[in-house]
Write a protein that holds these residues in place. Structure first.
Motif, PDB file in Angstrom:
ATOM      1  N   LEU A  42       0.795  -1.233   0.000  1.00 56.88           N
ATOM      2  CA  LEU A  42       0.000   0.000   0.000  1.00 56.88           C
ATOM      3  C   LEU A  42       0.824   1.279   0.000  1.00 56.88           C
ATOM      4  O   LEU A  42       0.346   2.318  -0.468  1.00 56.88           O
ATOM      5  CB  LEU A  42      -0.927   0.012   1.220  1.00 56.88           C
ATOM      6  CG  LEU A  42      -1.996  -1.058   1.261  1.00 56.88           C
ATOM      7  CD1 LEU A  42      -2.682  -1.069   2.619  1.00 56.88           C
ATOM      8  CD2 LEU A  42      -3.005  -0.853   0.145  1.00 56.88           C
ATOM      9  N   PHE A  43       2.051   1.221   0.520  1.00 59.79           N
ATOM     10  CA  PHE A  43       2.788   2.463   0.716  1.00 59.79           C
ATOM     11  C   PHE A  43       4.208   2.460   0.169  1.00 59.79           C
ATOM     12  O   PHE A  43       4.988   3.357   0.464  1.00 59.79           O
ATOM     13  CB  PHE A  43       2.796   2.828   2.207  1.00 59.79           C
ATOM     14  CG  PHE A  43       1.410   2.932   2.761  1.00 59.79           C
ATOM     15  CD1 PHE A  43       0.598   3.993   2.409  1.00 59.79           C
ATOM     16  CD2 PHE A  43       0.897   1.951   3.590  1.00 59.79           C
ATOM     17  CE1 PHE A  43      -0.700   4.089   2.886  1.00 59.79           C
ATOM     18  CE2 PHE A  43      -0.401   2.034   4.078  1.00 59.79           C
ATOM     19  CZ  PHE A  43      -1.197   3.110   3.721  1.00 59.79           C
ATOM     20  N   THR A  56       8.362  -3.465  -5.374  1.00 57.70           N
ATOM     21  CA  THR A  56       8.221  -2.015  -5.337  1.00 57.70           C
ATOM     22  C   THR A  56       8.585  -1.353  -6.667  1.00 57.70           C
ATOM     23  O   THR A  56       8.607  -0.144  -6.759  1.00 57.70           O
ATOM     24  CB  THR A  56       9.084  -1.400  -4.218  1.00 57.70           C
ATOM     25  OG1 THR A  56      10.445  -1.761  -4.445  1.00 57.70           O
ATOM     26  CG2 THR A  56       8.621  -1.869  -2.854  1.00 57.70           C
ATOM     27  N   PRO A  60       3.159   1.576  -5.180  1.00 57.86           N
ATOM     28  CA  PRO A  60       2.102   0.846  -4.456  1.00 57.86           C
ATOM     29  C   PRO A  60       1.245  -0.005  -5.386  1.00 57.86           C
ATOM     30  O   PRO A  60       0.914   0.395  -6.494  1.00 57.86           O
ATOM     31  CB  PRO A  60       1.273   1.968  -3.823  1.00 57.86           C
ATOM     32  CG  PRO A  60       2.204   3.127  -3.744  1.00 57.86           C
ATOM     33  CD  PRO A  60       3.103   3.009  -4.931  1.00 57.86           C
ATOM     34  N   GLU A  63      -4.476   0.841  -2.982  1.00 57.92           N
ATOM     35  CA  GLU A  63      -4.744   1.965  -2.081  1.00 57.92           C
ATOM     36  C   GLU A  63      -5.897   1.569  -1.178  1.00 57.92           C
ATOM     37  O   GLU A  63      -6.611   0.608  -1.463  1.00 57.92           O
ATOM     38  CB  GLU A  63      -5.149   3.210  -2.881  1.00 57.92           C
ATOM     39  CG  GLU A  63      -4.090   3.696  -3.858  1.00 57.92           C
ATOM     40  CD  GLU A  63      -4.618   4.818  -4.735  1.00 57.92           C
ATOM     41  OE1 GLU A  63      -4.720   5.959  -4.240  1.00 57.92           O
ATOM     42  OE2 GLU A  63      -4.943   4.530  -5.903  1.00 57.92           O
TER      43      GLU A  63
END
Length: 175
Positions: A42-43, A56, A60, A63
Motif C-alpha cells: 500500500l505504501f 516495489t 504501491p 490503495e
C-alpha cells in the motif's frame, strides 16, 4: 463520519478488517497477509532509476480508504475499501477495482458502506476511469441487494478464473 485515504499508521487496522472480512466470507484460514506485506503493497515508493526490486518496482500495488466516526474513546475506524487500478482493452481506459469493502458489524446500516462506495466512484471519475467494478460472493445476498440498490449490475455471463500455488508454478514452468 469521515472517509479518508489510509496512511501507514492504518496498516494494523486494515489487516484486522481483512481478517474480519475473511471470517465473514468463511475463509479465515486463507489470510496469509502480514502487516509488513500490506505496508509494502500500500505504501511502497518506486525505487530510484536502475534499481530493481521485485514488489516495489511500480510503486504501491493498491490503495485504501478508511471510514471513521467519533466513538466513546475518540475517533474510531469503522470500515475500509481496498482498491487498485485495472485496464479495459475494450474501452481503452483504466478502471477502478474494489478488492475489499468492509464495515464493522456494529457500524453496518450507518451509511459507511455507501459513503465508501460513493468516494470510490468519485475517485474513479477524478482519475478518468471508465469502470468501477468488484466481485461479490454468490451467497452474500445482503451485499448483492445493497450493490443493486446503488445501481450495480452483476456480470452474470462472466466467471472469475484463478491459478495459484502449485498450479501457478506448473503453468509458469511449462512455458
Amino acid at each position: 463520519m469521515k472517509i479518508r485515504f489510509a496512511t501507514p499508521d492504518d496498516v494494523a487496522t486494515i489487516l484486522r478488517f481483512i481478517r474480519d472480512l475473511a471470517e465473514y466470507e468463511r475463509e479465515a484460514d486463507k489470510v496469509v497477509a502480514t502487516e509488513a506485506l500490506l505496508a509494502e503493497a500500500l505504501f511502497a515508493t518506486p525505487p530510484a532509476a536502475g534499481i530493481h526490486q521485485s514488489s516495489t518496482l511500480m510503486g504501491p500495488a493498491a490503495e485504501a480508504l478508511i471510514a471513521e466516526r467519533d466513538g466513546p474513546d475518540g475517533i474510531e475506524p469503522i470500515g475500509m475499501a481496498l482498491f487498485f487500478h485495472n485496464f479495459s482493452t475494450w474501452t481503452g481506459w483504466r478502471g477502478l477495482y474494489l478488492e475489499d469493502l468492509y464495515v464493522t458489524p456494529e457500524a453496518r446500516g450507518s451509511g459507511a458502506g455507501t459513503a465508501l462506495l460513493k468516494r470510490l466512484a468519485a475517485i474513479a471519475k477524478e482519475r478518468n476511469c471508465s469502470r468501477f467494478e468488484w466481485s461479490v460472493l454468490t451467497w452474500n445476498t445482503p451485499a448483492i441487494e445493497f450493490y443493486r440498490s446503488l445501481g450495480a449490475v452483476s456480470m452474470e455471463d462472466w466467471r472469475i478464473n484463478r491459478v495459484t500455488g502449485d498450479a501457478l508454478d506448473r503453468l509458469a514452468e511449462s512455458g
